[in-house]
Design a protein around this motif. Structure first.
Motif, PDB file in Angstrom:
ATOM      1  N   GLY A 137       1.399   8.447   8.035  1.00  0.00           N
ATOM      2  CA  GLY A 137       2.641   8.578   7.282  1.00  0.00           C
ATOM      3  C   GLY A 137       3.201   7.270   6.767  1.00  0.00           C
ATOM      4  O   GLY A 137       4.163   7.264   5.993  1.00  0.00           O
ATOM      5  N   HIS A 138       2.607   6.162   7.182  1.00  0.00           N
ATOM      6  CA  HIS A 138       3.093   4.848   6.741  1.00  0.00           C
ATOM      7  C   HIS A 138       2.046   4.047   5.989  1.00  0.00           C
ATOM      8  O   HIS A 138       2.354   3.020   5.390  1.00  0.00           O
ATOM      9  N   GLY A 139       0.825   4.489   6.020  1.00  0.00           N
ATOM     10  CA  GLY A 139      -0.217   3.747   5.332  1.00  0.00           C
ATOM     11  C   GLY A 139      -0.488   2.426   6.021  1.00  0.00           C
ATOM     12  O   GLY A 139      -0.425   2.310   7.242  1.00  0.00           O
ATOM     13  N   LEU A 140      -0.761   1.422   5.223  1.00  0.00           N
ATOM     14  CA  LEU A 140      -1.038   0.083   5.728  1.00  0.00           C
ATOM     15  C   LEU A 140       0.179  -0.796   5.482  1.00  0.00           C
ATOM     16  O   LEU A 140       0.646  -0.915   4.355  1.00  0.00           O
ATOM     17  N   ARG A 141       0.679  -1.406   6.533  1.00  0.00           N
ATOM     18  CA  ARG A 141       1.840  -2.280   6.403  1.00  0.00           C
ATOM     19  C   ARG A 141       1.491  -3.692   6.869  1.00  0.00           C
ATOM     20  O   ARG A 141       0.885  -3.872   7.916  1.00  0.00           O
ATOM     21  N   HIS A 152     -12.905 -17.483   3.373  1.00  0.00           N
ATOM     22  CA  HIS A 152     -11.788 -17.069   2.535  1.00  0.00           C
ATOM     23  C   HIS A 152     -10.512 -17.790   2.945  1.00  0.00           C
ATOM     24  O   HIS A 152     -10.253 -17.988   4.132  1.00  0.00           O
ATOM     25  N   ARG A 153      -9.721 -18.143   1.934  1.00  0.00           N
ATOM     26  CA  ARG A 153      -8.485 -18.883   2.190  1.00  0.00           C
ATOM     27  C   ARG A 153      -7.417 -18.007   2.861  1.00  0.00           C
ATOM     28  O   ARG A 153      -6.718 -18.440   3.757  1.00  0.00           O
ATOM     29  N   TYR A 154      -7.302 -16.765   2.370  1.00  0.00           N
ATOM     30  CA  TYR A 154      -6.212 -15.916   2.838  1.00  0.00           C
ATOM     31  C   TYR A 154      -6.697 -14.953   3.919  1.00  0.00           C
ATOM     32  O   TYR A 154      -7.780 -14.365   3.822  1.00  0.00           O
ATOM     33  N   MET A 155      -5.862 -14.782   4.929  1.00  0.00           N
ATOM     34  CA  MET A 155      -6.127 -13.795   5.980  1.00  0.00           C
ATOM     35  C   MET A 155      -4.858 -13.012   6.251  1.00  0.00           C
ATOM     36  O   MET A 155      -3.751 -13.565   6.158  1.00  0.00           O
ATOM     37  N   TYR A 156      -5.032 -11.746   6.588  1.00  0.00           N
ATOM     38  CA  TYR A 156      -3.904 -10.832   6.732  1.00  0.00           C
ATOM     39  C   TYR A 156      -4.074  -9.979   7.984  1.00  0.00           C
ATOM     40  O   TYR A 156      -5.191  -9.647   8.374  1.00  0.00           O
ATOM     41  N   TRP A 157      -2.962  -9.607   8.552  1.00  0.00           N
ATOM     42  CA  TRP A 157      -2.947  -8.583   9.591  1.00  0.00           C
ATOM     43  C   TRP A 157      -2.105  -7.398   9.101  1.00  0.00           C
ATOM     44  O   TRP A 157      -0.950  -7.578   8.703  1.00  0.00           O
ATOM     45  N   TYR A 158      -2.716  -6.212   9.118  1.00  0.00           N
ATOM     46  CA  TYR A 158      -2.037  -4.977   8.768  1.00  0.00           C
ATOM     47  C   TYR A 158      -2.060  -4.053   9.979  1.00  0.00           C
ATOM     48  O   TYR A 158      -2.952  -4.111  10.805  1.00  0.00           O
ATOM     49  N   ARG A 159      -1.095  -3.161  10.022  1.00  0.00           N
ATOM     50  CA  ARG A 159      -1.162  -2.053  10.963  1.00  0.00           C
ATOM     51  C   ARG A 159      -1.194  -0.752  10.168  1.00  0.00           C
ATOM     52  O   ARG A 159      -0.588  -0.639   9.099  1.00  0.00           O
ATOM     53  N   GLN A 160      -1.944   0.205  10.681  1.00  0.00           N
ATOM     54  CA  GLN A 160      -2.073   1.498  10.013  1.00  0.00           C
ATOM     55  C   GLN A 160      -1.548   2.589  10.911  1.00  0.00           C
ATOM     56  O   GLN A 160      -2.007   2.759  12.045  1.00  0.00           O
ATOM     57  N   ASP A 161      -0.584   3.346  10.419  1.00  0.00           N
ATOM     58  CA  ASP A 161       0.037   4.438  11.157  1.00  0.00           C
ATOM     59  C   ASP A 161       0.136   5.647  10.249  1.00  0.00           C
ATOM     60  O   ASP A 161       0.404   5.513   9.048  1.00  0.00           O
ATOM     61  N   PHE A 207       0.809  -1.206   0.000  1.00  0.00           N
ATOM     62  CA  PHE A 207       0.000   0.000   0.000  1.00  0.00           C
ATOM     63  C   PHE A 207       0.848   1.265   0.000  1.00  0.00           C
ATOM     64  O   PHE A 207       1.962   1.297   0.535  1.00  0.00           O
ATOM     65  N   GLY A 208       0.286   2.330  -0.584  1.00  0.00           N
ATOM     66  CA  GLY A 208       0.856   3.652  -0.440  1.00  0.00           C
ATOM     67  C   GLY A 208       0.527   4.210   0.931  1.00  0.00           C
ATOM     68  O   GLY A 208      -0.152   3.571   1.740  1.00  0.00           O
ATOM     69  N   THR A 209       0.989   5.425   1.198  1.00  0.00           N
ATOM     70  CA  THR A 209       0.847   6.016   2.527  1.00  0.00           C
ATOM     71  C   THR A 209      -0.506   6.676   2.752  1.00  0.00           C
ATOM     72  O   THR A 209      -0.798   7.089   3.871  1.00  0.00           O
ATOM     73  N   GLY A 210      -1.310   6.805   1.716  1.00  0.00           N
ATOM     74  CA  GLY A 210      -2.652   7.328   1.887  1.00  0.00           C
ATOM     75  C   GLY A 210      -2.770   8.817   1.599  1.00  0.00           C
ATOM     76  O   GLY A 210      -1.814   9.586   1.781  1.00  0.00           O
ATOM     77  N   THR A 211      -3.944   9.222   1.130  1.00  0.00           N
ATOM     78  CA  THR A 211      -4.269  10.628   0.881  1.00  0.00           C
ATOM     79  C   THR A 211      -5.601  10.929   1.546  1.00  0.00           C
ATOM     80  O   THR A 211      -6.596  10.262   1.271  1.00  0.00           O
ATOM     81  N   ARG A 212      -5.597  11.928   2.409  1.00  0.00           N
ATOM     82  CA  ARG A 212      -6.835  12.336   3.057  1.00  0.00           C
ATOM     83  C   ARG A 212      -7.488  13.390   2.198  1.00  0.00           C
ATOM     84  O   ARG A 212      -6.957  14.487   2.018  1.00  0.00           O
ATOM     85  N   LEU A 213      -8.650  13.057   1.654  1.00  0.00           N
ATOM     86  CA  LEU A 213      -9.395  13.971   0.792  1.00  0.00           C
ATOM     87  C   LEU A 213     -10.549  14.607   1.559  1.00  0.00           C
ATOM     88  O   LEU A 213     -11.341  13.911   2.199  1.00  0.00           O
ATOM     89  N   LEU A 214     -10.643  15.909   1.454  1.00  0.00           N
ATOM     90  CA  LEU A 214     -11.781  16.638   2.016  1.00  0.00           C
ATOM     91  C   LEU A 214     -12.442  17.405   0.885  1.00  0.00           C
ATOM     92  O   LEU A 214     -11.786  18.199   0.202  1.00  0.00           O
TER      93      LEU A 214
END
Lengths: 113, 111
Positions: B40-44, B29-38, A103-110
């Protein structure tokens, strides 16, 4: 190391305007490019996706433009509405035996009324 | 949210304590994932599973472990929580990577 670079970080657009979010990638093995939309307090949801064999895909007011030679793709939201206010993530996958999404880092759209 | 339930939705814990987050799906569903969202980093991606008892590491797996004993359940464990693990954690499922379905997330605060 960010494999998918997204810009801008935030975006304010007036109602009825066009919202444009850009992403760039380095890995030429990527062959699937989705966009996810996330509303506050919710998980992301698939919005639209494209493969590199086409340069553009349109679904309603949402369009993905894809430039394979530049390794860039973008999301265009036409006639932006306040209900489009959300965070948008670009992503990419491809290559290898299991294609994990990056994933990219995201864009907050308003979208202002 | 395509039949994906994350629990708890919110948790506050102290540094050094173990924490387990649960993801339950009803989609088979066969696949399962864990992501963290922070910011400036998006979803990792932390860990993922491609079947019962089949798991693998993602890009930010240090300090996390997972288990999948049944198709419908995928557990994420922080053996000894640290402040850097304060985040929003999302579970996702899918038949592959072409369309992921995300849960509503768990807000974890490590004090």
């Amino acid at each position: 190391q960010q494999q998918v670079k997204q810009s801008p970080q935030s975006l304010i657009v007036q109602k009825g305007g066009i919202s444009i979010i850009n992403c760039a990638y380095e890995n030429t093995a990527f062959d699937y490019f989705p966009w996810y939309q996330q509303f506050p307090g919710k998980g992301p949801a698939l919005l639209i996706a494209i493969r590199p064999d086409v340069s553009e895909k349109k679904e309603g007011r949402f369009t993905i433009s894809f430039n394979k030679s530049a390794k860039q793709f973008s999301l265009h939201i036409m006639d932006s509405q306040p209900g489009d206010s959300a965070t948008y993530f670009c992503a990419a996958s491809g290559g290898g035996s299991f294609q994990k999404l990056v994933f990219g880092t995201g864009t907050r759209l308003l979208v202002s009324p | 949210d395509a039949g994906i339930t994350q629990s708890p939705r919110h948790k506050v814990t102290e540094t050094g304590t173990p924490v387990t987050l649960r993801c339950h799906q009803t989609e088979n569903h066969r696949y399962m994932y864990w992501y963290r969202q922070d910011p400036g980093h998006g979803l990792r991606l932390i860990h993922y599973s491609y079947g019962v008892k089949d798991t693998d590491k993602g890009e930010v797996s240090d300090g996390y472990s997972v288990s999948r004993s049944k198709t419908e359940d995928f557990l994420l464990t922080l053996e000894s929580a640290t402040s850097s693990q304060t985040s929003v954690y999302f579970c996702a499922t899918g038949q592959g990577t072409e369309k992921l379905f995300f849960g509503s997330g768990t807000q974890l605060s490590v004090l």
